[in-house]
Design an enzyme around this catalytic site. Structure first.
Site, PDB file in Angstrom:
ATOM      1  CD1 TRP A  10      -2.286  -1.921   0.226  1.00  0.00           C
ATOM      2  CD2 TRP A  10      -3.075  -1.134   2.178  1.00  0.00           C
ATOM      3  NE1 TRP A  10      -3.402  -2.649   0.557  1.00  0.00           N
ATOM      4  CE2 TRP A  10      -3.903  -2.187   1.744  1.00  0.00           C
ATOM      5  CE3 TRP A  10      -3.380  -0.491   3.391  1.00  0.00           C
ATOM      6  CZ2 TRP A  10      -5.017  -2.610   2.480  1.00  0.00           C
ATOM      7  CZ3 TRP A  10      -4.475  -0.913   4.119  1.00  0.00           C
ATOM      8  CH2 TRP A  10      -5.293  -1.959   3.658  1.00  0.00           C
ATOM      9  CE  LYS A  11       4.883   1.202  -4.020  1.00  0.00           C
ATOM     10  NZ  LYS A  11       5.602   1.610  -5.206  1.00  0.00           N
ATOM     11  CD  GLU A 165       8.830  -4.317  -6.047  1.00  0.00           C
ATOM     12  OE1 GLU A 165       7.618  -4.533  -6.174  1.00  0.00           O
ATOM     13  OE2 GLU A 165       9.287  -3.405  -5.328  1.00  0.00           O
ATOM     14  N   GLY A 230       1.776  -2.657  -6.168  1.00  0.00           N
ATOM     15  CA  GLY A 230       1.593  -1.343  -5.560  1.00  0.00           C
ATOM     16  C   GLY A 230       0.235  -0.774  -5.912  1.00  0.00           C
ATOM     17  N   GLY A 231       0.206   0.090  -6.927  1.00  0.00           N
ATOM     18  CA  GLY A 231      -1.000   0.815  -7.306  1.00  0.00           C
ATOM     19  C   GLY A 231      -2.253  -0.047  -7.430  1.00  0.00           C
TER      20      GLY A 231
HETATM   21  P1  PGA Z   1       3.588  -0.553  -8.539  1.00  0.00           P
HETATM   22  O1  PGA Z   1       4.514  -0.751  -7.242  1.00  0.00           O
HETATM   23  O2  PGA Z   1       2.806  -1.842  -8.704  1.00  0.00           O
HETATM   24  O3  PGA Z   1       2.725   0.612  -8.223  1.00  0.00           O
HETATM   25  O4  PGA Z   1       4.501  -0.330  -9.691  1.00  0.00           O
HETATM   26  C1  PGA Z   1       5.117  -1.981  -6.965  1.00  0.00           C
HETATM   27  C2  PGA Z   1       6.018  -1.844  -5.759  1.00  0.00           C
HETATM   28  O5  PGA Z   1       6.705  -0.818  -5.638  1.00  0.00           O
HETATM   29  O6  PGA Z   1       6.061  -2.745  -4.903  1.00  0.00           O
END
Ligand code: PGA
Length: 247
Positions: A10-11, A165, A230-231
């Site tokens: 979720w950051k 990543e 992430g998103g």
């Molecule tokens: P993202 O992020 O799917 O938004 O590119 C992935 C992550 O940073 O773990």
């Protein structure tokens, strides 16, 4: 057969109200997934999410863990503290931590060590920048990043999860092609095999703009055992589609 792992990251997003909405929407449709599922939530919301996920099949994850055991480290959160909230995984070495907080390979290795010694599975992130890829240095960079963790955690290396990543694919909408991702995953698998006889059971996740549309082709690759999302993990329908894809 090794189950795949779909982990949401979720950051620094969410609020008490938004987290509850999101988790309730996911849980309402999830049923019994064929893969393992986790969400890495901001630490301020661990208690809330622990309560919301109690008795569910979704595991709780942290986005970071301190390299220190405890004491005078203002702002840090220890692995032992995370364990109090039934945290099962902790992301370590995310490129945003390496980039914005200057985390070195050695710090990341220490964080993995702290997690493992508290019974938390570290999700160790590795990945090259665009400049490194263009200079043909991808393999060298990811191997160096993973080697630090293997070196510091020799005997329990089979207990880690690794997430490839590519930095240029994170949050950019640019995904590595399934072939590009598989190529790096094969390099990482070979490195893990050289370090551990149980390397086959180590999960290698792909992360970087994985979404409901491209998940199937990425997850079909032989060495891609799941995703760090992430998103797309912030939207219940997208996250659910990716989970359903990871059968
Ligand atoms: P993202 O992020 O799917 O938004 O590119 C992935 C992550 O940073 O773990």
């Amino acid at each position: 057969m090794k189950k795949k792992l779909i982990a949401g990251n979720w950051k620094m997003n969410g609020s008490l109200a938004a987290n509850e909405r999101l988790l309730r929407a996911i849980l309402a449709e999830l049923g019994q997934p064929a893969c393992q599922v986790a969400v890495a939530v901001p630490s301020a919301y661990l208690a809330q999410c622990q309560a919301l996920l109690a008795g569910s099949v979704i595991d709780l994850a942290a986005q970071d863990v301190s390299a220190q055991e405890g004491g005078a480290f203002t702002g840090e959160i220890s692995a032992v503290m995370l364990k109090d909230f039934a945290v099962r995984y902790a992301i370590v070495g995310h490129s945003e931590r390496r980039q914005y907080h200057g985390e070195s390979d050695e710090t990341v290795a220490l964080k993995a060590q702290r997690a493992l010694s508290s019974g938390i599975t570290p999700i160790v992130c590795v990945g090259e920048t665009l400049a490194e890829r263009e200079a043909g240095r991808t393999d060298e960079v990811v191997k160096r990043q993973l080697a630090a963790v293997i070196h510091a955690n020799g005997h329990c290396v089979s207990e880690i999860v690794v997430a490839y990543e590519p930095v240029w694919a994170i949050g950019t909408g640019k995904t590595a092609s399934p072939e590009q991702a598989q190529q790096v995953h094969a390099v990482l698998r070979a490195q893990l095999k050289a370090a551990s006889s149980s390397a086959d059971r180590i999960k290698l996740l792909y992360g970087g703009s994985m979404n409901a549309t491209n998940a199937a082709s990425l997850l079909a690759q032989p060495d891609i055992d799941g995703g760090l999302i992430g998103g797309a993990a912030l939207k219940a329908p997208d996250f659910l589609t990716i989970i359903a894809t990871a059968a």
